[in-house]
Design a protein around this motif. Structure first.
Motif, short mmCIF file in Angstrom:
data_model
loop_
_atom_site.label_atom_id
_atom_site.label_comp_id
_atom_site.label_asym_id
_atom_site.label_seq_id
_atom_site.Cartn_x
_atom_site.Cartn_y
_atom_site.Cartn_z
N LEU A 1 0.81 -1.23 0.00
CA LEU A 1 0.00 0.00 0.00
C LEU A 1 0.84 1.28 0.00
O LEU A 1 0.54 2.20 -0.76
CB LEU A 1 -0.95 -0.02 1.20
CG LEU A 1 -2.27 0.72 1.04
CD1 LEU A 1 -3.02 0.27 -0.18
CD2 LEU A 1 -3.14 0.53 2.29
N PRO A 2 1.89 1.36 0.83
CA PRO A 2 2.69 2.60 0.82
C PRO A 2 3.26 2.95 -0.55
O PRO A 2 3.38 4.13 -0.88
CB PRO A 2 3.82 2.30 1.81
CG PRO A 2 3.26 1.28 2.72
CD PRO A 2 2.35 0.45 1.87
N PHE A 3 3.58 1.93 -1.37
CA PHE A 3 4.12 2.23 -2.70
C PHE A 3 3.07 2.93 -3.55
O PHE A 3 3.38 3.77 -4.38
CB PHE A 3 4.57 0.94 -3.38
CG PHE A 3 5.74 0.30 -2.71
CD1 PHE A 3 7.03 0.74 -2.95
CD2 PHE A 3 5.55 -0.74 -1.80
CE1 PHE A 3 8.12 0.16 -2.32
CE2 PHE A 3 6.63 -1.32 -1.17
CZ PHE A 3 7.92 -0.87 -1.42
N VAL A 4 1.80 2.54 -3.33
CA VAL A 4 0.72 3.16 -4.08
C VAL A 4 0.39 4.53 -3.51
O VAL A 4 0.10 5.48 -4.23
CB VAL A 4 -0.54 2.25 -4.02
CG1 VAL A 4 -1.67 2.85 -4.83
CG2 VAL A 4 -0.20 0.85 -4.49
N LEU A 5 0.44 4.61 -2.16
CA LEU A 5 -0.03 5.82 -1.50
C LEU A 5 1.00 6.95 -1.49
O LEU A 5 0.63 8.11 -1.44
CB LEU A 5 -0.41 5.50 -0.05
CG LEU A 5 -1.67 4.67 0.14
CD1 LEU A 5 -1.86 4.33 1.61
CD2 LEU A 5 -2.88 5.42 -0.38
N SER A 6 2.29 6.60 -1.52
CA SER A 6 3.28 7.65 -1.28
C SER A 6 3.21 8.80 -2.28
O SER A 6 3.42 9.94 -1.88
CB SER A 6 4.69 7.05 -1.18
OG SER A 6 5.00 6.37 -2.36
N PRO A 7 2.87 8.57 -3.56
CA PRO A 7 2.71 9.74 -4.42
C PRO A 7 1.57 10.66 -3.94
O PRO A 7 1.59 11.86 -4.20
CB PRO A 7 2.37 9.14 -5.78
CG PRO A 7 2.72 7.71 -5.70
CD PRO A 7 2.67 7.32 -4.27
N LEU A 8 0.60 10.09 -3.25
CA LEU A 8 -0.58 10.87 -2.84
C LEU A 8 -0.36 11.58 -1.52
O LEU A 8 -0.63 12.77 -1.39
CB LEU A 8 -1.80 9.95 -2.71
CG LEU A 8 -2.19 9.17 -3.97
CD1 LEU A 8 -3.26 8.15 -3.65
CD2 LEU A 8 -2.67 10.15 -5.03
N ILE A 9 0.13 10.83 -0.48
CA ILE A 9 0.21 11.44 0.84
C ILE A 9 1.60 11.32 1.45
O ILE A 9 1.76 11.37 2.67
CB ILE A 9 -0.82 10.83 1.81
CG1 ILE A 9 -0.70 9.31 1.84
CG2 ILE A 9 -2.22 11.25 1.45
CD1 ILE A 9 -1.49 8.66 2.94
N GLY A 10 2.61 11.14 0.63
CA GLY A 10 3.97 11.09 1.16
C GLY A 10 4.14 9.92 2.11
O GLY A 10 3.66 8.83 1.84
#
Lengths: 281, 310, 251
Positions: free
Chosen positions: B265-274
């Motif tokens: 999930l963090p790989f997907v989310l990091s562009p969105l919420i760092g």
């Protein structure tokens, strides 16, 4: 001699912070059985409230403090509504609420980190720096006296006690369990928030300050015993004195002092899990 | 015989993946596999045996540090270092579990929380032995029969670790021991009346899963070729708990789903919420406990369950 | 017939209250022994002492001529004494069949990885299926236990206890909370258990349920034995009438 006096005042002041966190746990554990590890994050929210109102908007201290405590009551209420009440109503095991509150812990911390960034923020002291410790001690004593009177002298306090002893019987006596639960969370949040506000001038408000406070407060609670309000105060002071005496006199690297409360916690859990003070019969 | 072939096929297939991945993705893949191994053993401890403990990730760290210290500070040969690491993990697990399981309630949770924190303190203050805050660096896996296992070949070692962990736990879960663990979780009083030694069952489950975490840690020690205190913090103990609960506690498939989801999930989310993905984890945790107590795998269960005779 | 369980001079006090006082009785092989008495007579305390949940202050219990007093519950189960719970304590996360398999816990050998283990597992599985059939829950074997009614839950308690291949089975008020029809069904099952050669000790305060079922009855009042004999002998015993009618008048 002077050295010892200084050490005592300083230990007493940090002991009071731990005691307030322990009190926050105790207020919730007694009537509901829920161990809420998010108390540390509540303290952090209180500290950031202090930063916002006192540093950024420069409110007078008393007014800012009152506003922060009021806000904390609200935070406690909302936390209970989101993460505890639906589970209680469904008849879920106690563990479910404890785990949901762990989820809330992360939400609080990341929420604050998102809003304020990862850097520490200064929070002003209520009185000039040399009297800060005395102020912390005084405020804590006032809070403990008030809570003690509440439990011993008021009808509401008796209701808390009754729920702590037997939820079913208390419900039959007409005590509204939901109200007691909500009140215990609101009160717990206020006590934790006060701890955060009082510790912040020394440590600054930082989004990672919660978990260490939660563990130290918990250690204080286990040592003092869950049964009595005074136990939280006693436990907090003992943890702080043990810490500071080790730093000062034991031939150990200073980092190991952090390990002292943890060893105490394990020792008490294993040897005397009921704590020093037992509940009155 | 057929099942043995199945395991071999799975091992070959999962290892083969590594040979098609570039360095970075190979690293991601290795860590995903390690998280799955940890989630599987933590699921046995928390989900199946019903013990709330925060020490699982600390045992991962204890295993990692132990093998490095035994190999490079004490100069032990590899097999002996692994054995010594297992012994250290067992000894610590027994010291914590034996007194904690005598008591009712959440004592194990608190004692293991203290243990996890204490472990970090010891790492930071351990001087030359633990390398202090910087940890231990500049070491590599010794040659085994003259061969240095590196790159995708080491990923194959991790695949064997994951499959071995899974096979062992699945076998236990389907045996009388697994049923005893579930019985103790659901109702200790009734379990005792059925002849289950409650305290012993808990201690065995705790020690066994802690040792499995320790072995995973030993394997991890040669993934980054460094061990340092921040890696083994309490954060990851929480993350492990979130993985198991969100995926579906008590089920191997749930642990795997949770580990894969929360690791990726963090790989997907990091562009969105760092780096604030933990916010999503926390919220997800609350939502799952409130709305889907059986976890995501529980959603899947709504399909007809004719095959569930086992 | 020989005695399978023998209790000698059991005494248990709670604070100033003597719950059980100098109680002696024996359960014989293949019989259904009823332990009966008004509420507060000490039945449950006696039951819990035998099952290992309480420790007697004094007195001895022997099972198959070996002392068992003071052993923990799991040891007592291991020796062949299984029990049911009055308030049904199923393992909630498991199916009906799995619950019964937990009851067979003491039937399994040690090594989980031997070739024998798989055969043993299959054997116990088949045995559990037969027991589930025997109590009449065959249709529900794969159901989660939260789908059972209270009466079905009681039948599950019985199948689970039988899975341990007990030589003696203890029933804690098996008819409590059941409808008349359900209680009749339980009585039939209990008779079937005795016919299989398993001794039964039954704690009950409902005379109408117990007397037609039991071979012998021990009557307690205020923690002491006031009568012992066949159901007919007990029914007309003056001390029993006294104890029971005194209470019955209040009911």
């Amino acid at each position: 001699m002077r050295d010892l006096l200084e050490l005592s005042v300083s230990a007493a002041a940090s002991g009071c912070i731990y005691a307030l966190v322990a009190l926050a746990y105790l207020l919730m554990i007694r009537p509901t059985g829920v161990i809420n590890f998010a108390v540390g994050e509540w303290a952090m929210v209180g500290a950031f409230g202090g930063f916002l109102l006192l540093s950024k908007y420069e409110w007078p201290y008393a007014l800012g403090m009152a506003a922060v405590l009021g806000f904390m009551l609200l935070v406690g209420w909302i936390t209970e509504r989101i993460a505890v009440r639906p589970l209680v109503e469904r008849g879920a095991p106690l563990l479910a609420a404890i785990l949901a509150l762990l989820g809330m812990l992360v939400v609080f911390r990341e929420g604050i980190s998102l809003g304020f960034g990862p850097d520490p923020h200064q929070v002003p002291e209520p009185v000039s720096f040399e009297y800060l410790k005395l102020f912390v001690i005084g405020a804590t004593l006032v809070v403990f006296a008030a809570v003690w009177l509440f439990f011993e002298r008021t009808l509401w306090g008796k209701a808390f006690e009754a729920v702590a002893l037997n939820r079913r019987a208390a419900a039959l006596m007409g005590i509204d369990l939901r109200r007691v639960t909500v009140a215990s969370f609101a009160g717990g949040a206020a006590a934790a928030g006060l701890a955060g506000l009082l510790v912040a001038p020394n440590t600054s408000a930082h989004y990672l300050m919660g978990v260490p406070l939660a563990i130290q407060g918990f250690t204080a609670l286990v040592i003092g015993g869950v049964g009595r309000v005074e136990g939280a105060l006693l436990g907090g002071l003992l943890v702080a004195f043990a810490e500071q005496l080790t730093v000062r006199y034991a031939p150990l690297p200073s980092g190991y002092a952090q390990g002292v409360p943890l060893l105490l916690l394990m020792l008490f859990l294993l040897v005397r899990p009921t704590g020093l003070l037992r509940a009155r019969a | 015989m057929r099942s043995a072939l199945g395991w071999v096929a799975a091992a070959v297939l999962l290892s083969a993946v590594a040979f098609f991945l570039s360095g970075y993705y190979n690293d991601v893949y290795r860590k995903l596999l390690l998280w799955i191994a940890l989630a599987l053993s933590y699921n046995f401890l928390f989900g199946i045996s019903g013990q709330v403990a925060f020490s699982h990730f600390a045992f991962y760290g204890i295993g990692a540090y132990a093998v490095v210290i035994f190999l490079f500070q004490l100069g032990m040969p590899l097999p002996l270092a692994i054995l010594a690491g297992v012994l250290v993990c067992s000894a610590i697990a027994l010291i914590v579990a034996i007194p904690s399981t005598r008591l009712e309630g959440f004592y194990l949770a608190l004692a293991t929380l203290a243990l996890a924190q204490l472990f970090i303190v010891v790492l930071n203050e351990g001087g030359a032995v633990t390398g202090g805050t910087g940890g231990l660096v500049n070491y590599r896996l010794p040659a085994i029969f003259g061969v240095y296992i590196t790159g995708p070949w080491y990923t194959a070692v991790i695949v064997i670790l994951v499959l071995g962990t899974y096979a062992l736990l699945r076998h236990l879960d389907r045996s009388w021991f697994g049923r005893a663990c579930r019985a103790v979780r659901d109702n200790p009083e009734a379990a005792a009346a059925m002849g289950v030694n409650v305290a012993r069952t808990k201690v065995i489950a705790f020690t066994l899963t802690s040792v499995l975490a320790g072995i995973a840690g030993m394997v991890y020690a040669f993934v980054d070729n460094t061990v340092n205190p921040p890696i083994f913090g309490l954060e990851n103990a929480f993350l492990l708990l979130f993985m198991v609960i969100i995926g579906g506690s008590g089920r191997h498939a749930g642990a795997i789903v949770g580990a894969v989801l929360l690791y990726l999930l963090p790989f997907v989310l990091s562009p969105l919420i760092g780096h604030h993905h933990a916010l999503v984890f926390g919220a997800l945790m609350v939502v799952v406990i409130l709305l889907q107590p059986r976890g995501l795998i529980g959603l899947y269960d709504r399909y007809p369950r004719g095959q569930k005779a086992h | 017939m020989t005695d399978i369980l023998e209790a000698r001079k059991l005494t248990k006090r709670f604070g100033g209250l003597t719950a059980v006082s100098e109680l002696s009785f024996a359960v014989r092989e293949r019989e259904i022994l009823g332990l009966i008495g008004p509420n507060g007579a000490g039945k449950s305390t006696t039951f819990n002492i035998i099952a290992g949940a309480y420790r007697a202050d004094s007195g001895e219990i022997s099972f198959l001529r070996e002392p068992i007093a003071g052993l923990p519950p799991h040891e007592i189960a291991r020796r062949g004494v299984m029990r049911t719970f009055q308030h049904n304590l199923p393992f909630e996360g498991m199916s009906v069949l799995e619950n019964v398999l937990v009851g067979a816990h003491t039937r399994f050998g040690g090594n989980l990885f031997s070739r024998k283990a798989a055969a043993e597992e299959r054997e116990q599985h088949a045995h559990a299926e037969r027991l589930v059939e025997f109590v009449g829950l065959g249709e529900l074997r794969y159901a989660s236990v939260d789908r059972l009614s209270f009466g079905q839950g009681r039948l599950l308690e019985i199948a689970r206890a039988l899975a341990g291949a007990p030589k003696l089975i203890l029933f804690d008020e098996p008819a409590a909370g059941l409808t008349r029809a359900e209680a009749q069904r339980i009585a039939t099952v209990i008779r079937g258990i005795a016919e299989r050669g398993i001794a039964v000790l039954l704690i009950e305060h409902d005379m109408h349920f117990l007397l037609p079922l039991a071979h012998r009855v021990v009557v307690l009042n205020f923690g002491a034995k006031i009568a012992e004999g066949t159901p007919d002998e007990v029914r007309s015993h003056p001390a029993v009438l006294d104890a029971y009618l005194g209470h019955a008048a209040a009911v």
